[in-house]
Design a protein around this motif. Structure first.
Motif, PDB file in Angstrom:
ATOM      1  N   ALA A  12      -7.021  -4.089 -25.205  1.00 47.81           N
ATOM      2  CA  ALA A  12      -7.739  -3.783 -23.959  1.00 47.81           C
ATOM      3  C   ALA A  12      -6.920  -4.220 -22.749  1.00 47.81           C
ATOM      4  CB  ALA A  12      -9.096  -4.480 -23.968  1.00 47.81           C
ATOM      5  N   PHE A  13      -6.261  -5.373 -22.864  1.00 47.40           N
ATOM      6  CA  PHE A  13      -5.440  -5.852 -21.758  1.00 47.40           C
ATOM      7  C   PHE A  13      -4.307  -4.880 -21.468  1.00 47.40           C
ATOM      8  CE2 PHE A  13      -1.540  -7.996 -20.444  1.00 47.40           C
ATOM      9  CZ  PHE A  13      -1.946  -8.585 -19.252  1.00 47.40           C
ATOM     10  N   ALA A  14      -3.609  -4.406 -22.500  1.00 49.63           N
ATOM     11  CA  ALA A  14      -2.483  -3.495 -22.307  1.00 49.63           C
ATOM     12  C   ALA A  14      -2.944  -2.205 -21.639  1.00 49.63           C
ATOM     13  CB  ALA A  14      -1.826  -3.196 -23.651  1.00 49.63           C
ATOM     14  N   HIS A  15      -4.104  -1.700 -22.052  1.00 49.72           N
ATOM     15  CA  HIS A  15      -4.634  -0.474 -21.448  1.00 49.72           C
ATOM     16  C   HIS A  15      -4.963  -0.696 -19.975  1.00 49.72           C
ATOM     17  CE1 HIS A  15      -6.656   3.406 -21.334  1.00 49.72           C
ATOM     18  NE2 HIS A  15      -7.655   2.813 -20.709  1.00 49.72           N
ATOM     19  N   ALA A  16      -5.584  -1.824 -19.650  1.00 52.03           N
ATOM     20  CA  ALA A  16      -5.934  -2.113 -18.266  1.00 52.03           C
ATOM     21  C   ALA A  16      -4.683  -2.344 -17.421  1.00 52.03           C
ATOM     22  CB  ALA A  16      -6.848  -3.336 -18.211  1.00 52.03           C
ATOM     23  N   LEU A  17      -3.674  -2.984 -18.015  1.00 50.31           N
ATOM     24  CA  LEU A  17      -2.423  -3.210 -17.297  1.00 50.31           C
ATOM     25  C   LEU A  17      -1.725  -1.888 -17.005  1.00 50.31           C
ATOM     26  CD1 LEU A  17      -0.161  -5.081 -16.227  1.00 50.31           C
ATOM     27  CD2 LEU A  17       0.729  -5.173 -18.584  1.00 50.31           C
ATOM     28  N   ALA A  18      -1.649  -1.013 -18.000  1.00 51.11           N
ATOM     29  CA  ALA A  18      -0.974   0.271 -17.829  1.00 51.11           C
ATOM     30  C   ALA A  18      -1.610   1.087 -16.706  1.00 51.11           C
ATOM     31  CB  ALA A  18      -1.010   1.055 -19.144  1.00 51.11           C
ATOM     32  N   ALA A  19      -2.926   1.008 -16.589  1.00 50.78           N
ATOM     33  CA  ALA A  19      -3.635   1.779 -15.565  1.00 50.78           C
ATOM     34  C   ALA A  19      -3.293   1.308 -14.158  1.00 50.78           C
ATOM     35  CB  ALA A  19      -5.143   1.688 -15.798  1.00 50.78           C
ATOM     36  N   PRO A  84      -2.578 -19.484 -25.064  1.00 47.71           N
ATOM     37  CA  PRO A  84      -3.608 -18.476 -25.321  1.00 47.71           C
ATOM     38  C   PRO A  84      -4.078 -17.726 -24.086  1.00 47.71           C
ATOM     39  CG  PRO A  84      -4.510 -20.697 -25.517  1.00 47.71           C
ATOM     40  CD  PRO A  84      -3.027 -20.843 -25.428  1.00 47.71           C
ATOM     41  N   ARG A  85      -3.844 -18.222 -22.900  1.00 45.49           N
ATOM     42  CA  ARG A  85      -4.306 -17.528 -21.696  1.00 45.49           C
ATOM     43  C   ARG A  85      -3.197 -16.693 -21.043  1.00 45.49           C
ATOM     44  NH1 ARG A  85      -7.131 -22.551 -21.032  1.00 45.49           N
ATOM     45  NH2 ARG A  85      -9.396 -22.266 -21.102  1.00 45.49           N
ATOM     46  N   GLN A  86      -2.103 -16.501 -21.767  1.00 50.01           N
ATOM     47  CA  GLN A  86      -0.999 -15.739 -21.200  1.00 50.01           C
ATOM     48  C   GLN A  86      -0.461 -14.712 -22.200  1.00 50.01           C
ATOM     49  OE1 GLN A  86       2.023 -18.454 -19.848  1.00 50.01           O
ATOM     50  NE2 GLN A  86       0.850 -19.108 -18.057  1.00 50.01           N
ATOM     51  N   PHE A  87       0.173 -13.691 -21.643  1.00 49.11           N
ATOM     52  CA  PHE A  87       0.907 -12.713 -22.429  1.00 49.11           C
ATOM     53  C   PHE A  87       2.367 -12.751 -21.988  1.00 49.11           C
ATOM     54  CE2 PHE A  87      -3.411 -10.943 -22.322  1.00 49.11           C
ATOM     55  CZ  PHE A  87      -3.636 -10.740 -23.680  1.00 49.11           C
ATOM     56  N   PRO A 107      17.274  -6.743 -18.051  1.00 51.21           N
ATOM     57  CA  PRO A 107      16.129  -6.957 -17.148  1.00 51.21           C
ATOM     58  C   PRO A 107      15.107  -7.877 -17.806  1.00 51.21           C
ATOM     59  CG  PRO A 107      15.886  -4.856 -18.246  1.00 51.21           C
ATOM     60  CD  PRO A 107      17.194  -5.436 -18.736  1.00 51.21           C
ATOM     61  N   ASN A 108      15.453  -9.120 -17.969  1.00 50.03           N
ATOM     62  CA  ASN A 108      14.650 -10.063 -18.748  1.00 50.03           C
ATOM     63  C   ASN A 108      13.173 -10.026 -18.364  1.00 50.03           C
ATOM     64  OD1 ASN A 108      16.924 -10.905 -20.122  1.00 50.03           O
ATOM     65  ND2 ASN A 108      17.342 -12.558 -18.689  1.00 50.03           N
ATOM     66  N   GLY A 109      12.320 -10.167 -19.381  1.00 51.71           N
ATOM     67  CA  GLY A 109      10.883 -10.084 -19.175  1.00 51.71           C
ATOM     68  C   GLY A 109      10.297 -11.353 -18.591  1.00 51.71           C
ATOM     69  N   ILE A 110       8.972 -11.373 -18.507  1.00 52.04           N
ATOM     70  CA  ILE A 110       8.264 -12.481 -17.857  1.00 52.04           C
ATOM     71  C   ILE A 110       6.985 -12.802 -18.630  1.00 52.04           C
ATOM     72  CG2 ILE A 110       9.140 -11.960 -15.543  1.00 52.04           C
ATOM     73  CD1 ILE A 110       6.501 -10.542 -14.952  1.00 52.04           C
ATOM     74  N   ALA A 111       6.443 -13.980 -18.378  1.00 54.63           N
ATOM     75  CA  ALA A 111       5.104 -14.339 -18.840  1.00 54.63           C
ATOM     76  C   ALA A 111       4.107 -13.923 -17.771  1.00 54.63           C
ATOM     77  CB  ALA A 111       5.016 -15.840 -19.095  1.00 54.63           C
ATOM     78  N   ILE A 112       2.957 -13.428 -18.198  1.00 51.40           N
ATOM     79  CA  ILE A 112       1.955 -12.933 -17.249  1.00 51.40           C
ATOM     80  C   ILE A 112       0.577 -13.468 -17.625  1.00 51.40           C
ATOM     81  CG2 ILE A 112       3.139 -10.838 -16.486  1.00 51.40           C
ATOM     82  CD1 ILE A 112       1.716  -9.292 -18.683  1.00 51.40           C
ATOM     83  N   PRO A 113      -0.315 -13.601 -16.659  1.00 52.02           N
ATOM     84  CA  PRO A 113      -1.675 -14.084 -16.946  1.00 52.02           C
ATOM     85  C   PRO A 113      -2.492 -13.006 -17.654  1.00 52.02           C
ATOM     86  CG  PRO A 113      -1.477 -13.476 -14.639  1.00 52.02           C
ATOM     87  CD  PRO A 113      -0.106 -13.365 -15.209  1.00 52.02           C
ATOM     88  N   SER A 114      -3.627 -13.422 -18.197  1.00 53.27           N
ATOM     89  CA  SER A 114      -4.474 -12.487 -18.946  1.00 53.27           C
ATOM     90  C   SER A 114      -5.354 -11.629 -18.049  1.00 53.27           C
ATOM     91  CB  SER A 114      -5.347 -13.260 -19.948  1.00 53.27           C
ATOM     92  OG  SER A 114      -6.141 -14.231 -19.271  1.00 53.27           O
ATOM     93  N   ASP A 115      -5.312 -11.849 -16.754  1.00 53.93           N
ATOM     94  CA  ASP A 115      -6.041 -10.986 -15.824  1.00 53.93           C
ATOM     95  C   ASP A 115      -5.178  -9.767 -15.509  1.00 53.93           C
ATOM     96  OD1 ASP A 115      -6.319 -10.476 -12.535  1.00 53.93           O
ATOM     97  OD2 ASP A 115      -8.187 -10.514 -13.685  1.00 53.93           O
ATOM     98  N   PRO A 116      -5.638  -8.542 -15.833  1.00 51.53           N
ATOM     99  CA  PRO A 116      -4.793  -7.352 -15.667  1.00 51.53           C
ATOM    100  C   PRO A 116      -4.312  -7.126 -14.237  1.00 51.53           C
ATOM    101  CG  PRO A 116      -6.678  -6.856 -17.055  1.00 51.53           C
ATOM    102  CD  PRO A 116      -6.923  -8.219 -16.491  1.00 51.53           C
ATOM    103  N   ALA A 117      -5.163  -7.384 -13.243  1.00 51.56           N
ATOM    104  CA  ALA A 117      -4.763  -7.143 -11.855  1.00 51.56           C
ATOM    105  C   ALA A 117      -3.652  -8.089 -11.437  1.00 51.56           C
ATOM    106  CB  ALA A 117      -5.978  -7.292 -10.936  1.00 51.56           C
TER     107      ALA A 117
END
Length: 253
Positions: A12-19, A84-87, A107-117
């Protein structure tokens, strides 16, 4: 002891992020991994030499999601291990010949919070600009390959060296015992150029000292060294060319 907080729903997070990502629509694909080996076909394509690449290589992810765009751009999202609160999110390499990645920074990646916005805002600001720039460079290199340094001729029983306009010293040899000595004196093998290179970052005086030192060590095992100007061919230059170096030969014993 307090229990560990539950993981957010990755699919669900990935779908909300993609949008929330800009440009053409991003399509999400979610997959579970029963074993570590199941994740390798995807994670081995991570375009990352930092924390995201480390996590994907050293932890069993369990599941992951790929965000894909019509132009071939792809991002991998997975749970951040031990947080657990991060992706974590990182770019996946495009389908291109390995030569096209030469001199292209990951282009090294990053850690992101679980809030999609909030996560989307960080991806847009911190990851996508690097990723888009790297993609453009790979596509450019595919059409306009980076010229290889013209290698000096291989001479039987010798190490052939050349001084290049950008300040690097190149070396080629067919003698296995000589390669170890080149390594020990600062030469590094560059697969793209197919030769050993002594970086220009050492500076002229240090390079000369290293070339002389390795020449002396090679002479002790009966290997001569020939130093000459670089063969003529178009190649990028990062600084003014040095005057042509005279040909110098250390005779074999």
């Amino acid at each position: 002891m307090p229990s560990n907080p539950p993981r957010a729903n990755l699919a669900a997070f990935a779908h909300a992020l993609a949008a929330r990502l800009p440009g053409d629509a991003w399509i999400t694909t979610y997959a579970r991994h029963g074993e570590y080996s199941d994740q390798i076909p995807t994670t081995e394509a991570l375009w990352d030499v930092g924390a995201v690449g480390y996590a994907a290589s050293n932890f069993v992810l369990g599941h992951a999601a790929v965000l894909a765009r019509a132009d071939g751009a792809r991002l991998l999202v997975f749970d951040r291990p031990l947080r657990p609160r991060q992706f974590m999110i990182g770019a996946l390499q495009p389908d291109a010949h390995h030569d096209a990645f030469h001199l292209v920074a990951e282009p090294n990646g990053i850690a992101i919070p679980s809030d999609p916005a909030r996560a989307a805002a960080q991806v847009i600001r911190r990851l996508l600009p690097r990723y888009e720039a790297a993609l453009r460079q790979v596509r450019h290199n595919t059409v306009h390959p980076v010229p290889r340094r013209p290698a000096p001729p291989v001479i039987s029983g010798n190490v052939s060296m050349a001084w290049y306009p950008d300040g690097a010293v190149g070396a080629v040899t067919g003698i296995p015992d000589a390669t170890g000595l080149l390594y020990s004196h600062g030469f590094q093998y560059h697969p793209y150029d197919r030769m050993f290179l002594l970086p220009a970052s050492y500076g002229d005086r240090e390079q000369l000292a290293r070339v002389q030192a390795v020449s002396q060590r090679l002479a002790r095992i009966g290997v001569g060294v020939t130093v000459r100007p670089a063969p003529t061919a178009p190649m990028p230059t990062s600084r003014l060319a040095r005057p042509p170096a005279p040909a110098v030969t250390s005779p074999s014993r």
